[in-house]
Design an enzyme around this catalytic site. Structure first.
Site: not given
Lengths: 137, 137, 137, 137, 137, 137
Positions: A14, A39, A41, A79-80
């Site tokens: 994000h 970047h 998380h 996710d991913h």
């Protein structure tokens, strides 16, 4: 009334960035979180459901069913993925932890109520040092 | 000989992707890790240094100095960045945990030896379920 | 209303001890925590702030600003210090986790309100096996 | 009013199983948790007590006393035991996390009140991915 | 040479018990771990594989393939099972963490070698306070 | 050969300080760790023992016996104490994590060998961000 919580995880990219601001303005307000190339998380999501215990099963909600709802409505979409670009329910919204937690709450609430339970809280951890909690509006 | 380890963290975007392959080939080999719009992780980096204890200080290496080296050579370049696009020492390389750990080792080794200690190991955790360890070639 | 939490850490010495009691009385009430030569802990502090989300930024509070407040008002005064001897806002008070959590709350409250947010809760962990939570009086 | 929490652990066998149902019915509702030969968990129990701080000691409750109560009333009965077969206060009850948390609450409440404090909450973690919270009825 | 580790988890019942000893002898040697009605654990299994990095993929081994091997050969057989009664490769063996780690190593080794990698180590955690490591004989 | 590890914890005060240096020299070399009024930590100690598995018990070493040794020789002397002032085996030594790990190794080695096992390693964690490992000289 008893509360049960399921943890799920998703790994996403994000950035904190407003298209209607210049890069300099974004950097000033969002700091390194505005990096144009993104970047990411390892997010941890805790979904808390409340209700009465079913005397036959000893359950508030079947955790297999709760996991199925969270996976299909939320983590499969995140996710991913890129929170800003790939996620239908985040389109046009700021990809902050606060807003993401609120939108995850909105995604899950009707599906959990359809199981006869209530959604109590979303807790969303972005790093080991910060997390957000949302109980609905 | 004694071993001391310092943990640092960085939050980055990446994808597993070969430009010389089609999206289908990338998807087949790298699965969801090949998402064209990136995903990301909270990486945890453990840097292990070995050496003799300095009898005056009781130290193998001054941890403030070790932290300064890791920050300037590695985490400032990776944190809130895109591993594939923004990091000089990863240019043209696969952004897998294995390759990233090896390149971090190569970045740190000369600077730690300049302090009179030896770099023993890099441990790089991508998620709570997988990590890589590298002791040099 | 949404809640955001920031974790900070500090490593301090302390003892549970009343000057107006004998060593024997202190030992009887406080056990090994009354060791005259001190002991210490890696404290973990969780500061929870609540408020409305700013629609421009997606933030309740800028976490960089929250970190600056916690550091200047609390952790710079406690980290690598003696809670009983070195900390202005603990002078003359019992250095229990309960009292320390309450005094940290009092230190932070006006500074967080000056940012337009509300301090919801202090959680202070002394060991992996015990922690205190305080919501104000 | 301030809240203090003590963590204790116990390692137990259990199964989710109704004697008045066939193995097939148990499998359908409880899945692999109904394995006739049992399975088990490292349970983590968090007991939260609330009260006023005693100005003499800085304590809500003496944690040594709280630990003594939890050990004698709960963990000595559960640790290295079978929840379904060995635990007096679970006899004839479903060994779900929900029911176990509620019964632990009932075990502890009178003993904590006898110390002049109040039992606020039981949190019982079955795995790293699910836990239950109970505040009493 | 580089090392990559995958974590998997399983929740099982077991006891430390020799059929050729009396209950008293079992209790004397194995203490509460010999409880005739079983107890259980949330086991954490870390499987470390070593090899050269494939220059095309940046991988030592495809983690999806490693997960598939661990699941089919080990965790599907152990999760929500009784180590002493339900697990083919533990039949007639002591269900200690040491023996379980050795037998898991033996289960995995041929399958990992068939992928062109080497099994370096099994780490098996029984509780947060004890674990076993095995590198083969 | 198999390795088994037991974790124990102790909470102690210490400082990094040479009596033969001025406060200024101590501050320059040891920074905030030289605070004259002490600071402290929740230390985590991992003791790794290696040996052959006893075919009768499935054990390398009885963990109850290993715990007894660590407690009597090490943690009873360190827990809720001052490393510099209260601990016989640290008298006149620097209270760094490196030196403390080495001296703990020396304390434990003969007692573990008396059980027919070998001491492999001491791992001593001072904070979540740094730890020391020692395998003997």
């Amino acid at each position: 009334m008893i509360y049960i919580t399921r943890r799920e995880r998703f790994n996403s990219a994000h950035k904190l960035f407003r298209e209607d601001w210049s890069d300099e303005q974004n950097l000033e307000v969002f700091g390194k979180c505005s990096n144009p190339n993104w970047h990411g998380h390892n997010y941890e999501l805790y979904v808390t459901v409340k209700g009465e215990v079913n005397p036959k099963t000893g359950f508030v909600i079947d955790l297999k069913e709760l996991k199925r709802i969270i996976t299909s409505q939320v983590t499969d979409k995140l996710d991913h993925k890129n929170v800003n670009l790939d996620v239908d329910f985040m389109a046009g919204k700021m990809a902050s932890t606060e807003v993401l937690a609120m939108e995850i709450y909105n995604q899950l609430k009707p599906h959990i109520e359809a199981c006869g339970a209530q959604l109590d809280k979303i807790k969303l951890c972005e790093t080991e040092n910060n997390f957000v909690e949302y109980y609905g509006s």
